[in-house]
Design a protein around this motif. Structure first.
Motif, PDB file in Angstrom:
ATOM      1  N   ASP A  65       0.804  -1.221   0.000  1.00  0.00           N
ATOM      2  CA  ASP A  65       0.000   0.000   0.000  1.00  0.00           C
ATOM      3  C   ASP A  65       0.837   1.272   0.000  1.00  0.00           C
ATOM      4  O   ASP A  65       0.518   2.240  -0.697  1.00  0.00           O
ATOM      5  CB  ASP A  65      -0.942   0.007   1.213  1.00  0.00           C
ATOM      6  CG  ASP A  65      -2.093  -0.971   1.056  1.00  0.00           C
ATOM      7  OD1 ASP A  65      -2.092  -1.732   0.071  1.00  0.00           O
ATOM      8  OD2 ASP A  65      -2.994  -0.981   1.914  1.00  0.00           O
ATOM      9  N   SER A  86      -5.435  -2.886  -3.510  1.00  0.00           N
ATOM     10  CA  SER A  86      -5.538  -2.655  -2.066  1.00  0.00           C
ATOM     11  C   SER A  86      -6.991  -2.612  -1.597  1.00  0.00           C
ATOM     12  O   SER A  86      -7.863  -2.053  -2.271  1.00  0.00           O
ATOM     13  CB  SER A  86      -4.851  -1.337  -1.701  1.00  0.00           C
ATOM     14  OG  SER A  86      -5.125  -0.981  -0.366  1.00  0.00           O
ATOM     15  N   SER A  88      -7.571  -1.148   1.337  1.00  0.00           N
ATOM     16  CA  SER A  88      -7.588  -0.039   2.297  1.00  0.00           C
ATOM     17  C   SER A  88      -7.382   1.330   1.681  1.00  0.00           C
ATOM     18  O   SER A  88      -7.392   2.322   2.403  1.00  0.00           O
ATOM     19  CB  SER A  88      -6.502  -0.262   3.358  1.00  0.00           C
ATOM     20  OG  SER A  88      -6.778  -1.416   4.115  1.00  0.00           O
ATOM     21  N   ARG A 154     -14.969  -1.266   1.163  1.00  0.00           N
ATOM     22  CA  ARG A 154     -13.697  -1.989   1.156  1.00  0.00           C
ATOM     23  C   ARG A 154     -12.904  -1.774   2.439  1.00  0.00           C
ATOM     24  O   ARG A 154     -12.201  -2.669   2.906  1.00  0.00           O
ATOM     25  CB  ARG A 154     -12.839  -1.582  -0.051  1.00  0.00           C
ATOM     26  CG  ARG A 154     -13.252  -2.220  -1.347  1.00  0.00           C
ATOM     27  CD  ARG A 154     -12.133  -2.184  -2.377  1.00  0.00           C
ATOM     28  NE  ARG A 154     -11.461  -0.902  -2.453  1.00  0.00           N
ATOM     29  CZ  ARG A 154     -11.913   0.161  -3.115  1.00  0.00           C
ATOM     30  NH1 ARG A 154     -13.068   0.076  -3.757  1.00  0.00           N
ATOM     31  NH2 ARG A 154     -11.229   1.284  -3.136  1.00  0.00           N
ATOM     32  N   LYS A 155     -13.005  -0.583   3.010  1.00  0.00           N
ATOM     33  CA  LYS A 155     -12.313  -0.329   4.275  1.00  0.00           C
ATOM     34  C   LYS A 155     -12.754  -1.328   5.340  1.00  0.00           C
ATOM     35  O   LYS A 155     -11.927  -1.869   6.073  1.00  0.00           O
ATOM     36  CB  LYS A 155     -12.574   1.095   4.760  1.00  0.00           C
ATOM     37  CG  LYS A 155     -11.857   2.170   3.978  1.00  0.00           C
ATOM     38  CD  LYS A 155     -11.950   3.530   4.662  1.00  0.00           C
ATOM     39  CE  LYS A 155     -13.363   4.045   4.737  1.00  0.00           C
ATOM     40  NZ  LYS A 155     -13.427   5.404   5.298  1.00  0.00           N
ATOM     41  N   HIS A 158     -11.627  -4.966   4.492  1.00  0.00           N
ATOM     42  CA  HIS A 158     -10.234  -5.203   4.854  1.00  0.00           C
ATOM     43  C   HIS A 158     -10.064  -5.297   6.366  1.00  0.00           C
ATOM     44  O   HIS A 158      -9.303  -6.139   6.864  1.00  0.00           O
ATOM     45  CB  HIS A 158      -9.345  -4.092   4.288  1.00  0.00           C
ATOM     46  CG  HIS A 158      -7.893  -4.405   4.367  1.00  0.00           C
ATOM     47  ND1 HIS A 158      -6.962  -3.545   4.885  1.00  0.00           N
ATOM     48  CD2 HIS A 158      -7.192  -5.520   4.007  1.00  0.00           C
ATOM     49  CE1 HIS A 158      -5.761  -4.094   4.842  1.00  0.00           C
ATOM     50  NE2 HIS A 158      -5.876  -5.291   4.307  1.00  0.00           N
ATOM     51  N   LEU A 159     -10.760  -4.449   7.101  1.00  0.00           N
ATOM     52  CA  LEU A 159     -10.703  -4.519   8.569  1.00  0.00           C
ATOM     53  C   LEU A 159     -11.187  -5.877   9.064  1.00  0.00           C
ATOM     54  O   LEU A 159     -10.557  -6.497   9.929  1.00  0.00           O
ATOM     55  CB  LEU A 159     -11.537  -3.397   9.181  1.00  0.00           C
ATOM     56  CG  LEU A 159     -11.663  -3.398  10.703  1.00  0.00           C
ATOM     57  CD1 LEU A 159     -10.306  -3.252  11.369  1.00  0.00           C
ATOM     58  CD2 LEU A 159     -12.618  -2.295  11.159  1.00  0.00           C
TER      59      LEU A 159
END
Length: 252
Positions: A65, A86, A88, A154-155, A158-159
């Motif tokens: 990233d 990615s 994030s 997406r945040k 990914h979390l």
């Protein structure tokens, strides 16, 4: 359509392999690590370069990233689509006068571990419908699970993945340190790990919880804490037990 994959790490390798298996030609793999690029090139019969990025219609940037913004500047072509992988970062992190997108595969990748690519979810985002449809047609040749996903989603994807995968694997590593310290083969714990994972295919993780914190067995917890010498492992043990107790405090 000409596709170039930028990167030589785990994600780049598996994307190149998935594309090859799916009958999607890759014109080039570009990166800095010549040794790794040669390995990928020799295995998959894809040309590579460390000096000049080939002309393409679709560039996929599969690097860490922190490097995406800088690497994306290397693409000077304007009439093309560029996507990072990615979960994030927003697509706007790409620095260039081209169409921006995200092509995010939700999986943990290691070069030494084969994967069933059709089971890997792909989350896609593009600036326009035509570019999304293009990426979707490519992803559909690889995977049975392809979804449209904006940056906000997406945040959280990914979390969730960090909790479910990265943290879990770290706990496996810490558990192995404990078993190794007593010369107990870690392989003896693999059936337990397998059953733990298998259960969540059938019931919700919250309903599958067991253990001393879930039962409220403070004497066992106290005895475990006395056994743990590593300060990081002890902190993890205490934090996890507090979290379990809090989750089930109204159910015990």
């Amino acid at each position: 359509m000409k596709i170039v994959i930028i990167g030589s790490g785990n994600v780049a390798y598996h994307l190149a392999k998935a594309f090859t298996q799916g009958g999607i030609p890759v014109a080039q793999i570009f990166g800095r690590n010549e040794k790794d690029l040669k390995v990928i090139s020799n295995e998959l019969q894809i040309p590579f370069s460390t000096s000049e990025i080939a002309d393409a219609d679709f560039y996929i940037i599969a690097v860490k990233d922190d490097s995406i913004a800088d690497v994306s500047k290397l693409i000077t072509k304007t009439n093309c689509l560029v996507a990072h992988t990615s979960g994030s970062l927003e697509k706007e992190k790409l620095n260039g006068n081209y169409r921006k997108a995200c092509f995010y595969p939700l999986q943990t990748f290691s070069k030494t571990k084969d994967l069933v690519y059709s089971e890997i979810p792909f989350f896609l985002e593009a600036e326009n419908e035509a570019d999304f449809n293009l990426m979707n047609s490519i992803a559909q040749k690889i995977s049975k699970k392809v979804l449209n996903s904006n940056f906000e989603q997406r945040k959280y994807i990914h979390l969730t993945a960090v909790f479910a995968c990265n943290f879990t694997n770290h706990l496996f590593a810490k558990a192995k340190e404990i078993s190794d310290s007593q010369e107990i083969p870690f392989e003896y714990f693999l059936p337990l790990i397998k059953e733990t994972v298998d259960k969540i295919y059938k019931i919700e993780p919250k309903l599958a919880q067991t253990g001393p914190a879930f039962r409220g067995d403070e004497k066992i917890i106290e005895s475990h804490e006395k056994l743990i010498k590593d300060k990081d492992a002890k902190a993890i043990y205490k934090t996890m037990n507090i979290s379990i107790k809090d989750m089930y405090k109204n159910e015990l």
